[in-house]
Design an enzyme around this catalytic site. Structure first.
Site, mmCIF file in Angstrom:
data_model
loop_
_atom_site.group_PDB
_atom_site.id
_atom_site.type_symbol
_atom_site.label_atom_id
_atom_site.label_comp_id
_atom_site.label_asym_id
_atom_site.label_seq_id
_atom_site.Cartn_x
_atom_site.Cartn_y
_atom_site.Cartn_z
ATOM 1 N N HIS A 177 21.512 -28.019 -7.025
ATOM 2 C CA HIS A 177 22.364 -29.137 -7.455
ATOM 3 C C HIS A 177 22.293 -30.160 -6.312
ATOM 4 O O HIS A 177 22.941 -29.998 -5.280
ATOM 5 C CB HIS A 177 23.791 -28.621 -7.683
ATOM 6 C CG HIS A 177 24.815 -29.694 -7.884
ATOM 7 N ND1 HIS A 177 25.454 -29.883 -9.085
ATOM 8 C CD2 HIS A 177 25.325 -30.631 -7.042
ATOM 9 C CE1 HIS A 177 26.311 -30.898 -8.962
ATOM 10 N NE2 HIS A 177 26.249 -31.363 -7.736
ATOM 11 N N ASP A 303 23.605 -28.297 -19.139
ATOM 12 C CA ASP A 303 24.750 -28.397 -18.224
ATOM 13 C C ASP A 303 26.055 -28.385 -19.021
ATOM 14 O O ASP A 303 27.015 -29.103 -18.697
ATOM 15 C CB ASP A 303 24.660 -29.629 -17.315
ATOM 16 C CG ASP A 303 25.626 -29.550 -16.126
ATOM 17 O OD1 ASP A 303 26.305 -28.507 -15.964
ATOM 18 O OD2 ASP A 303 25.714 -30.533 -15.372
HETATM 19 ZN ZN LIG Z 1 25.300 -29.266 -11.217
#
Ligand SMILES: [Zn+2]
Length: 434
Positions: A177, A303
């Site tokens: 991330h 996501d």
């Molecule tokens: Zn993320």
């Protein structure tokens, strides 16, 4: 096991074919099959795709069952055409031990709607200080291969290097991330013209790009596999394209919302548009679409980030970040990629099934639709036109940015190893699975 004869499905958008499923396996494919099956399914006008694979799903269990459970999340996945999802590690407790990843894996097995592959945390408690027990998680019943501190960035370069070195031993991958924490302190939305006008804290593209640049260099240096989560900027695409051009083992994903929505929506101050990484500009959306089309970006990953209403129905600054996405992903990809001529259905199968399965090293998923393969399939109606109604979702949360929007296409049926999890657009009852 019940046998199925799917009649006249367009294989990857091609000519109509019949598909015979016996004992969970594709037994025969051809035009006008005469075989006897327990159930005939008329798939006229429907496209047959391999079961979709999501590399990036937040199932929230254990710990935030008010937002989602493994059962409701896998039901949402099935309704979206998915047969396998990777469950992110930012649960409570964090999935940073063999015990927690095995718990999530078992809950997935029990649900029956979709295979669940737990993602292990890179660092203990997602705190970025100490490597978690990566080897123990890999050797557990969950056989973890994908590791991520998603929600947080592994920003310490030494920890990132060690993680990349460690997972090499078992062909694992670190999914980063990419968010430089200091550059995004107090960030509320994309840094640019709109953030300037609204007076909201900006989240500069360079905060993502700087981490990706560092990580591709680190991955090359140690000869390991890196996966970049939810790429959101044109500059990130350029770095990944450069790294791939060097022959480095770097893969990347993009979310459906970053393929369709821009930061102009933040002008409404509706927290449904608040997400991490933030919605970017139209130029970024364009670059992401092009990169997915040319393969620089390997996969679409949802996501899927469910939040209960109280975490979203508040002022912008206080709202949680994230959107649900499992049940709308294929429709968004149809609109953003297929109807724009950037991808055909074969390309959709590649980016939403084959490649994500390969990145996760998932056996039995992302396989071609061929005789002898496990019958992980989705039948999709691309001609369907409808308005997104979150009240009809299977996910426990309602934080979709597409509420009231017309999106094309609908999942008609999903098969997990020959067992329908969705039929005629509706979830099969738990008692009727298997
Ligand atoms: Zn993320």
């Amino acid at each position: 096991m019940t046998s199925y004869l799917i009649r006249n499905a367009q294989l990857l958008g091609g000519d109509p074919q019949d598909i015979l499923i016996v004992d969970g396996v594709i037994r025969e494919i051809g035009a006008g099959l005469t075989a006897d099956a327990d159930v005939d399914i008329d798939a006229h006008g429907l496209i047959a795709l391999p079961g979709l694979v999501d590399l990036h799903t937040h199932l929230r269990e254990p710990g935030r069952e008010d937002a989602e459970t493994v059962l409701t999340g896998t039901q949402a996945a099935a309704k979206g055409g998915y047969t396998a999802v990777h469950a992110m590690a930012n649960t409570f407790p964090v999935a940073d031990t063999a015990g927690v990843v095995e718990q999530v894996w078992r809950l997935g097995q029990a649900s029956g709607y979709c295979d669940v592959r737990p993602v292990g945390a890179v660092t203990v408690g997602l705190e970025g200080r100490k490597l978690a027990e990566l080897g123990a998680m890999h050797e557990s019943a969950a056989e973890v291969r994908v590791f991520s501190d998603d929600g947080k960035c592994v920003d310490d370069a030494v920890i990132m290097r060690r993680a990349l070195e460690y997972v090499k031993a078992f062909d694992g991958v670190v999914a980063q991330h990419a968010q430089e924490p200091r550059l995004t302190e107090g960030a509320q939305m994309n840094e640019g013209q709109v953030s300037g006008e609204l007076g909201l804290g900006g989240w500069p593209a360079v905060a993502e790009e700087a981490i990706i640049a560092r990580d591709v260099l680190l991955a090359a240096h140690v000869g390991s596999r890196l996966h970049v989560c939810h790429v959101s900027t044109a500059g990130s695409v350029e770095i990944i394209r450069w790294a791939k051009g060097k022959g480095w083992d770097v893969t990347a994903e993009v979310t459906p919302h970053h393929l369709l929505l821009t930061d102009e929506l933040v002008r409404s101050y509706d927290p449904v548009y608040k997400v991490n990484p933030p919605l970017r500009t139209a130029a970024d959306v364009h670059a992401l679409r092009e990169a997915l089309a040319d393969g620089t970006i390997d996969a679409v990953a949802t996501d899927h980030a469910p939040h209960p209403a109280e975490d979203k129905d508040c002022e912008w600054a206080a709202a949680a970040m994230g959107m649900v996405g499992l049940e709308t992903a294929l429709s968004v990809v149809q609109q953003a990629m297929v109807e724009t001529g950037l991808l055909n259905w074969e390309g959709v199968a590649d980016r939403m099934s084959h490649r994500p399965a390969r990145i996760g090293r998932l056996a039995g998923h992302g396989r071609p639709i061929s005789v002898g393969e496990p019958a992980n399939l989705v039948l999709f109606d691309p001609a369907y036109r409808g308005t997104v109604n979150p009240e009809s979702f299977a996910t426990r949360s309602r934080n979709t940015p597409y509420r009231g929007l017309d999106l094309p296409g609908r999942v008609h049926a999903t098969f997990l190893r020959g067992v329908p999890t969705v039929l005629a657009g509706e979830l099969v009852e738990p008692g009727e699975l298997g």
